[in-house]
Enzyme design. Sequence first.
Site, PDB file in Angstrom:
ATOM      1  N   TYR A   1     -27.179 -26.702 -16.491  1.00  0.00           N
ATOM      2  CA  TYR A   1     -26.924 -26.363 -15.090  1.00  0.00           C
ATOM      3  C   TYR A   1     -28.214 -26.439 -14.285  1.00  0.00           C
ATOM      4  CZ  TYR A   1     -25.954 -23.636 -10.905  1.00  0.00           C
ATOM      5  OH  TYR A   1     -25.843 -23.229  -9.609  1.00  0.00           O
TER       6      TYR A   1
ATOM      7  N   ASN B   1     -33.458 -19.953  -5.398  1.00  0.00           N
ATOM      8  CA  ASN B   1     -32.573 -19.027  -6.096  1.00  0.00           C
ATOM      9  C   ASN B   1     -33.312 -17.736  -6.422  1.00  0.00           C
ATOM     10  OD1 ASN B   1     -30.230 -18.164  -7.438  1.00  0.00           O
ATOM     11  ND2 ASN B   1     -29.837 -20.250  -8.142  1.00  0.00           N
TER      12      ASN B   1
ATOM     13  N   TYR C   1     -32.340  25.283  12.857  1.00  0.00           N
ATOM     14  CA  TYR C   1     -32.416  24.402  11.687  1.00  0.00           C
ATOM     15  C   TYR C   1     -33.350  23.223  11.918  1.00  0.00           C
ATOM     16  CZ  TYR C   1     -28.388  26.631   9.364  1.00  0.00           C
ATOM     17  OH  TYR C   1     -27.543  27.506   8.736  1.00  0.00           O
TER      18      TYR C   1
ATOM     19  N   ARG D   1     -36.777  24.863  11.290  1.00  0.00           N
ATOM     20  CA  ARG D   1     -36.981  25.499   9.992  1.00  0.00           C
ATOM     21  C   ARG D   1     -36.707  24.555   8.825  1.00  0.00           C
ATOM     22  NH1 ARG D   1     -32.829  29.604   8.129  1.00  0.00           N
ATOM     23  NH2 ARG D   1     -32.216  29.414  10.306  1.00  0.00           N
TER      24      ARG D   1
ATOM     25  N   PHE E   1     -30.227 -13.036  -9.886  1.00  0.00           N
ATOM     26  CA  PHE E   1     -30.476 -13.271  -8.460  1.00  0.00           C
ATOM     27  C   PHE E   1     -29.649 -12.356  -7.563  1.00  0.00           C
ATOM     28  CE2 PHE E   1     -27.407 -16.301 -10.227  1.00  0.00           C
ATOM     29  CZ  PHE E   1     -26.255 -15.809  -9.634  1.00  0.00           C
TER      30      PHE E   1
ATOM     31  N   GLU F   1     -18.784 -17.913  -6.452  1.00  0.00           N
ATOM     32  CA  GLU F   1     -19.629 -16.779  -6.079  1.00  0.00           C
ATOM     33  C   GLU F   1     -18.738 -15.773  -5.341  1.00  0.00           C
ATOM     34  OE1 GLU F   1     -22.778 -18.720  -3.956  1.00  0.00           O
ATOM     35  OE2 GLU F   1     -23.326 -19.921  -5.709  1.00  0.00           O
TER      36      GLU F   1
END
Length: 511
Positions: A53, A196, A282, A285, A330, A416
């Site tokens: 490939y 890639n 809040y 603090r 990848f 994919e």
Amino acid sequence: MTVTVAPTGVSPADVVAVARHDAPVTVGEAAVAAMARSRSIVDDIESSGRPVYGVSTGFGALAGTSIPPGRRAELQHALIRSHAAGVGAPMPREVVRAMMLLRVRSLALGHSGVRPVLAQGLVDLLNHGITPWVPEHGSLGASGDLAPLAHCALTLLGEGWVVGKDGARHSAAEALHAAGLRPLDLAAKEGLALINGTDGMLGMLLLAIADAGHLFAMADLTAALAIEAMLGSERPFLPELHAIRPHPGQSASAANIHRLLQDSRIMDSHRDDLAHAVQDAYSMRCAPQVAGAARDTLGFVTTVAQRELGSVVDNPVVLPDGRVESTGNFHGAPLGFAADFLAIAAAEVGAISERRVDRLLDVTRSRQLPPFLTPDAGVNSGLMIAQYTAAGIVAENRRLAAPASVDSLPTSGMQEDHVSMGWSATKKLRTVLDNLTSLLAVELLAGVRGLQLRAPLTPSPAGRAATALVAPIAGEPGPDVFLAPVLEGARDLIAGRHLRAAVEEATGPLA
């Protein structure tokens, strides 16, 4: 500083140096040898004729298509041209430079089967200041950052566009010629090896990590200024209170705020006042609990990025025993998840900052400060609309904090069929951090204005250092002024290192 790319990779500091400061780059001898060994394996495969490939086949859904030897170089060039399919505005120069350096790093690990001349070609672009035109849209984060990296690779071929010093688009061929560089001809597998990988999203994540570390320290500073201006208490930041909930980021943030509040006549003025509030709001603090959690998130994200810096993310990879194996390395999920997590944390640091600004401007909650921090409210609006701006930015950050990495759209004929969206995650993280810079700038301005209005009481050394730098930009409390340039100046102080250095000189280093 010269960055030398070794077979072990590069450091986060190397990436920042090259991306932002144009540090020169060299490829070390060991990296050249590692690439040459890997290339010899690909050459042997080429001569054997066995199907592999990316070497002798097509790509993606076309992986089953055999490519005759005479057309394999053509295959690599066609791959770069077809994959350089991005659209939109060009990515910032620093992102493109980080991406190119990281692709050099990936090739230098010696598992991509490319000739050393390929890595040197990218180094030449960096050292000659040639920045490929990389559009903002095109990457799904799997198989890595294909389109953005293809736009970088296209420049190596003397094709496509580069970004000139004028910010305009110019011919890559002309840019190479002007620099005395020649276009490269690709051999088998080299086109695939150039595109890639996760280099774009990793580059953005590393730059974001550098920015976030500084901004979280500045968030402690602006919180301390606001707390001091609102006659808050320093007691919630005592170290023993954070030792019993031992999150390291929380302890670091609390220690920063506590130290920044020391030696203040403003704090002394109400320390023994029985009418003073027993507990602050809040947003005052709990500042270290929020900022500290963000620091711990940053620690996790830094670990992920450091692992990725040492990782081989090409596909296929060339193993030392001669095998060429397909991988899924990848895929950008680790980086996408990390970027989304950090975006959430940074958005909340900004959100609690805006709440302190709102409290500073509200005469019913600011403990005797004038409305909107102007001594002549009514005719003058003071910082009223600066808080509107901050509120709008907080709202945008909430939208940007929605994770990109939970999204996926299948591509390449369902080959994919799950993608990471890591490019989108890291790109929007950069926007969140830029927005955080603006939010902290508003709090810096409001906090200093509040300290000025407490005169004749004098603030802490940190407050005095901040006031000394903000006052030339914002002036003293008085009639309204054109506020946009004042906010821009405050942004520069937050983003830069001058304010931090001045405060640290007065109080000691911030964690």
